[in-house]
Each structure stands twice: as C-alpha cells, then as structure tokens.
Enzyme design. Structure first.
Site, PDB file in Angstrom:
ATOM      1  CE1 TYR A  89      -3.523  -2.647   0.505  1.00 29.86           C
ATOM      2  CE2 TYR A  89      -4.666  -0.591   0.981  1.00 29.86           C
ATOM      3  CZ  TYR A  89      -4.701  -1.935   0.648  1.00 29.86           C
ATOM      4  OH  TYR A  89      -5.910  -2.550   0.461  1.00 29.86           O
ATOM      5  CE  LYS A 141       1.629 -17.195  -2.965  1.00 35.61           C
ATOM      6  NZ  LYS A 141       1.309 -18.562  -3.459  1.00 35.61           N
ATOM      7  CG  ASP A 162      -8.116  -4.782   1.026  1.00 38.73           C
ATOM      8  OD1 ASP A 162      -9.063  -4.302   1.669  1.00 38.73           O
ATOM      9  OD2 ASP A 162      -8.020  -4.690  -0.224  1.00 38.73           O
ATOM     10  CG  ASP A 211     -13.677  -7.184   1.279  1.00 39.05           C
ATOM     11  OD1 ASP A 211     -13.581  -6.495   2.311  1.00 39.05           O
ATOM     12  OD2 ASP A 211     -13.985  -6.705   0.169  1.00 39.05           O
TER      13      ASP A 211
END
Ligand code: IPM
Ligand code: MG
Length: 371
Positions: free
Chosen positions: A142, A193, A250, A254
C-alpha cells in the site's frame, strides 16, 4: 464528567446516514450515563475533495491528531473516478492511517446466530464463528516506494508497486496478534507467501522468532495466504486470530466478512502504538464495508457495522467494557427479534431502513444502560 473527544468523519455514500445512527447512540450515552462525549465533524474522501480540494485537509488531520478517537464512515464513489490519483477519496483514508501510525487493524468476523442463514455457506460451517483478522495497516504494498507508472518510451509502460516490510513493522503487528490471542482462544495463524515473496519469507521468520522468544504459550501456525484463504472458506472455525500483511489482510477480511452473512455487519478498529507518557493510543474505528453508492441517500443501508465499530471504540479507546458489551448485545438481540435491513433480509423477518435499525438497537441499548 469525563471528557472524551471524538472526531466524526462520515465521508461519502452511505457514510453519513450510517454515522447518524451512531450520533444517536452518542447522544443517548451523554444523556443517560454522563459519558461526556464531545464530537466534532469534518469532511473526508470525495466530499472533502469537492469542498476543500483534498480528500483529507491538514485542518482535519490536526483534529484527528488531537482527538481521543476517530469514527470513520466510508469514502469513494463513481463521482470521483476521474480525480487525480493522489487526490482520490481513498487517499484520505490512507493518509489518516499512515500519519496517525495506525498499524494494527482489528477485523473481527462474528456470525450472529440469527444471521447464520444469511451466509452463502452452510449453517454448520459458520454457526458460532468468532475469528479476528489482525491486518498490518501502514506498510506493505500500500505504501512501498517506488509506486509509479513509467513510460518506457517504446510504446510500453511499466507499472510498479513495492511490497516492503522492515523488522519492527512485523514485530509490532505480531505482538499485537499474540496479545489479542491471549484474551481469546490462544491461537495465531500467520499468513504470507513465503514460497514466492522475500517479504513473506522474512515475515514468517520474524513472527516465528517473536513467538519463540515472547509468546511460547500461544499456539502458532503458518499458512500460505492462498491456502489460508481456501481454508477460511472451507472450515473457518479452525481459526482464532489471523495475522497478515496489508494487502492479504484487505482481501481475507472481505472473505471473512461474507462468511458472516453480509459486508454490512463487520466493524474494525485501527490502532497505533500506546504512548508511554500518556498511556493512550491513536485509534480510528470504521466499518469494513465501502460507501455503497448504489443505495446511498436512500435510508436503506445497514448501520450495524458502523454501530459495532463504535462499540469497538468504547472498548479499545475508552475502556467502557460494560457499555461495549451492552451495545454488542443490543445488536444481537435486535437481530434475534427478526429486525433486518435489506442486505440481511430473510423470510418471516421485518424489513427496516437505516434509521429503523438504528432506533431498534438504541432502544435495547438504552434499556441495558438503565438496568
Ligand atoms: C478497506 C478498504 C480500503 C483498503 C480502501 C477503501 C482504500 O478496502 O479498508 O478494506 O484497501 O484498505
Ligand atoms: Mg478492503
């Protein structure tokens, strides 16, 4: 009377109408339990861009720095699709997070029993679900530099985002997750990851070290973020606290939101470090949902995520634990009474609008405060 300073940033879309329901609760608490909330309201997002030329002004940043907690609605909408990237509505939210140092984003996903059938998953998979996603919020892709689109001059361009984490950033979010796990079911699952990304490899290493040195009594598991996402949908109740980076957090939050039936149900708290001198920490409370421009201004939006975000504020910024418990119980009882906004509507229930839902929660909350 205690003085508790709140900055209200309703923002765009359904932000203002859902914030209005929280303002009712603030007034109720000032009247009935002498809570001493003092509020200021300012613009953020597209509304701020239109009126002040920036998605969050320096004056609003000063208010946000001076208050005890920020309550944030939602930002964005198609109206601002064309504004310069640096001034898009979301940039206001990102500046608040970054400049206030709100590195720890807590996103609880709780399945209220009354809503188990609103989920797209089978009741048995999500009934009783109670997980907490701890998302790193001020680092990663970000904010990493360089972040740009370069013209290569040969008809091609190169778009770059940078995923970057330093030791202290991983250490502090790991500690936040372990500390929270100790107040819950004592288990942390770290997701990254490491099979593809250096930052994932290092994330894993630092979380493992913090666990070994400081929290050996907490259970720690590691998942690759893709497999973790799959397991979140397959058997979400295996998780307690999930700690992950800004972008994976993020996405996974969701996913977790939809497990509970609707994005309209999920609150969040974004917390900074505790100041050694004052014992206080900066904090911003916001629903996980967006500005829902399609239903904005119609009085249809579900205000429960905004109201539950305020409950998190009572808990984390003001140590008003009994009041936070009462407000969360008022939400659960309202749902048990069959009162629903459109997004969670089910057969045999009573459909209400934003204000109807807010009033139904407020009435139950008032009764609890009086008891
Ligand atoms: C969220 C939102 C924001 C994010 C947007 C609005 C910038 O999706 O809080 O999850 O990506 O962090
Ligand atoms: Mg999001």
């Amino acid at each position: 009377m205690a003085s508790r300073k709140l900055l209200l940033l309703p923002g765009d879309g359904i932000g203002p109408e859902t914030m209005a329901e929280v303002e009712k609760l603030i007034a109720l608490m000032n009247d009935t339990v002498d809570a001493g909330f003092e509020t200021e309201t300012a613009l953020v997002g597209g509304a701020a861009y239109d009126a002040e030329g920036a998605p969050v002004s320096d004056a609003t940043m000063a208010l946000a720095t001076a208050c005890d907690a920020v309550l944030f609605g939602a930002v964005g909408g198609p109206k601002w699709d064309g504004v310069p990237y640096e001034k898009r509505p979301e940039a206001g939210l990102l500046r608040l997070r970054k400049d206030l140092g709100l590195f720890a984003n807590l996103r609880p996903a709780i399945c209220y029993p009354a809503l188990a059938d609103a989920s797209s998953l089978k009741r048995a998979v999500i009934e009783g679900l109670d997980i907490l996603i701890v998302r790193e919020l001020t680092g990663g892709v970000y904010f990493g530099e360089p972040k740009e689109i370069i013209d290569l001059g040969n008809g091609q361009k190169r778009a770059i985002d940078t995923q970057v984490y330093e030791t202290y950033e991983i250490e502090r979010i790991a500690r936040a997750a372990f500390d929270l796990a100790k107040t819950r079911r004592n288990k942390v699952t770290s997701m990254e990851k490491r099979n593809v990304m250096k930052s994932g490899l290092y994330w894993n290493e630092v979380v493992t070290r913090i666990h070994r040195d400081e929290y050996p009594d907490v259970t720690l598991e590691h998942e690759l973020a893709d497999a973790g996402g799959m397991k979140l949908v397959k058997a979400p109740k295996q998780f307690d606290v999930i700690v992950t980076d800004n972008l994976f957090g993020d996405m996974l939050s969701d996913v977790a939101a939809q497990l509970t039936g609707s994005l309209g149900m999920l609150p969040s708290a974004s917390l900074g470090a505790v100041d050694d001198a004052t014992g206080k920490r900066r904090a911003l409370y916001e629903p996980v949902h967006g500005s829902a421009p399609d239903i904005a201004g119609k009085g249809l939006a579900n205000p429960l995520a905004m109201i539950a975000s305020f409950a998190m504020g009572l808990r984390y910024s003001f140590q008003m634990i009994a009041e936070a418990d009462a407000l969360e119980a008022a939400i659960a009882e309202t749902l048990e009474a069959g009162i629903r906004t459109g997004d969670i509507m089910a057969e045999g229930c009573e459909q209400v609008g934003t204000a109807g839902m807010g009033d139904a929660v407020a009435a139950r909350f008032r009764a609890k405060l009086a008891a």
